[in-house]
Every structure is written in C-alpha cells, then in structure tokens.
Scaffold this active site. Sequence first.
Site: not given
Length: 392
Positions: A323, A70, A149, A197-198, A234
Amino acid sequence: MIYLDNNATTRVAPEVVEAMLPYLTEFFGNSSSAHTLGRTMKQAIEQAREQVATLIGAADTSEIVFTSCGSESDNWAIRGALAAQPGKKHIVTTLVEHEAVRNVCLGLEREGYEVTWVGVNEKGDIDLDALRDALRPDTALVSVMLANNETGVLFPVNEIGHIVHERSQALFHVDGVQAVGKIPIDLTNVDLFALSGHKLHAPQGIGALYIRKGISLPSFIIGGAQEQGRRAGTSAVPNIVGLGVACKLASDDLADDDHSHIRRLRDRLENGILENIPNARRNGDAVNRLPNTSNISFEYVEGQNILLHLDQLDICVSTGSACHSTTHESSATLRAMNVPYTAAQGSIRFSLGRYNTDEDIETTLRVLPEVIEKLAAMSPYAEVSSGHRKDL
Ligand code: PLP
C-alpha cells in the site's frame, strides 16, 4: 522483539561481525596500495569473492564484481547491457519486478526504449508464452527476478534463460536479491545476476553482480581501476569480508538442512493463520516459492493498521509495497496477480529468517487473531466481514 521482516533486511550474523571487526580496526589499508597492509586487504577481498562465487555456483571468481547494493547491481546490469548493444532498443521484463528493475525500465521507456511487460497468473507464476512471444531480433535484454520480494514466488529462470537464448540474441539478467542464501542458485542459462548482502545476514551497503565470462559491460561507476577496472571506488573491505562470510554461512545452511527449519516455522505460522482467522487468504503459489515468505491478506482490514498494532506488540512485519500510503494504490505485484482491492489493502508479508524460533511463531499466532478482530470491528466493511450485513 519478534522479527518477521527478513525480506526487508536481516540481522547481521555474529560470525559476520566477528570476521569484519579486524578490517574495521587493525586492517584499515586501501586494497589498491602496494604495501603489505594493502595486499592483506586485497587477499581478504579475493577470499570473499571465492565465497560468493561458491554460493551462487559461478564457474570463475572473476565473474563476481562487488557493488554497493542490489539496486546498483540491477541498474548496472540493465543499463550496461543496453550500452553494450547500442543498436537494440527493446527490453522484456515483468509486471512484478522490484523497483530497482521496474523504475529503471520505466525511465528507459521515457528515454525512448520499448519495454514489454510480461504478466503473471493469479498465483504469481510467470506467463511463459507471453515471454516467448515478446522476444524479437532487436531485444537487447530480458530482466526477471528469481524470487518475488512480496510473495516469495519463484520464476523458472533456467527455463526462461533457455527460451531467451534459443529465440533471441538478448542478454538475460536475473534479479536474485531475494533468493540468494534462501534457495540453491543455478546460473546455467543466466548472463547477469544481482545479489545483495543485507538480505542474507551481511551488512547493508554491499552487493555483487555476476557477469558471465565473455560478457563485457561498460563501467557504471567511473574512476579508478578497482574490480579489474569494472567498478571504480575504493573497495569497502569490511563489508566485502562480511558478505563473503555470510555466503559461507548460507552455503553451510543450505547443505545442512536446506532451510527446512525456516520452512517448518513458516508453514506453522501460515496454517495457524489461515485456519483460525476469518477472511484470511494467502497471496501467491503455495508450493513454488521461497521457504521463508508468507504473504497473507486479511480482507477488509488495512494492512498498515495491522503493522502498527503488531509493532506495538514488538512484532515486526511488513506490508511489503502493498500500500503506497499517499496513493492508496495496491502493490503492482498484487494487482498483476488480480488480487481484489479489499484483499490487497489488507496484505501482510511475514518473512522469516535463521534466528526465528517456535516461540516467535506461538506468540504471533496467539496475539494476531485479537488484533485482526479488533481492526475488523472498526473497519467500514465491518458488517460485511463479520457476515451480519443483511442487505448484501
Ligand atoms: N531486488 C529485489 C527483489 C529486492 O527485494 C531488493 C530489496 O528489497 C532489491 C532488488 C534492492 O536491493 P538493495 O536493497 O540491496 O538495493
């Protein structure tokens, strides 16, 4: 282990592992090779591209370019949009962006670009009037996140895109990393869109950037002609196949129950905490947010200590970026929302996922009150928090 940290990363789905395995064993070719093995790899990439395009509603598969994560997608979108419009030196973003956008924009300020940082209200909702007022003829790019997030709060990107295109010539980039797989995506007014993806049960190390047809960004990674000459290197075929299958699973999940299972568990956890633990408060809009995220402040208690105590009980949560251990500064997002310092320091992000169960929530609700009570008793604010201090 009870894993309540799905906004940090997610477990790779078993179906994803299964689909990837052949590409880590017998199908080991280079997708740029002209022989049969190479063509097999290429076909796998194109199938994955279709699966990604379907999940986010891209009109054409050629609008999807695979990246490494990302952060790469965000970096490329921002720097690429500026490089494509060399005369324009103004950027609009928000005060609550992930570091993958915030730190790029801070760097650009140092390089001479002007950045307007749009704020949010105490629920984390964007100030649309400020965004509207920020747009100028020399604005090259507007970059906002779809889902935060830390709090899960959603920005109305369709409306923002409409405003941007009505009032300026700027490109509109959306950081969709936390939203993809959790809510339906609408790209109607979006020019560029980052995903990773993760965050949706694919492996770490794979992302994608949606580039609306007709927009041309200079390559960010220079080299070979992979990805139609747009992103060299690649192709990471096993990871790309994994992302494709993860997108297919997410499409099925959204069609089946629209994440009502996760939402129900999240609400059960959140209500249980707010009802039973003194000095607990939610950070962020109760309604306008992701179905899986709950950010709660346990006032007068250190979030980092809560995290460590829960970790000893095999429960994984996060303080988000609440924090910074070295500076003890509260997170930029919570500061932008005007969350008081004593609450921001005690903020914990619970982020649920596909594999959480009722039992996970029951266990967490059973052990958490004791952890908080113990830490509150040790806190320098203990007398305040238990309400016994007489001189206040
Ligand atoms: N944008 C947001 C909103 C995120 O939450 C994250 C990761 O936490 C990123 C970007 C970066 O994604 P990646 O970890 O794939 O680089």
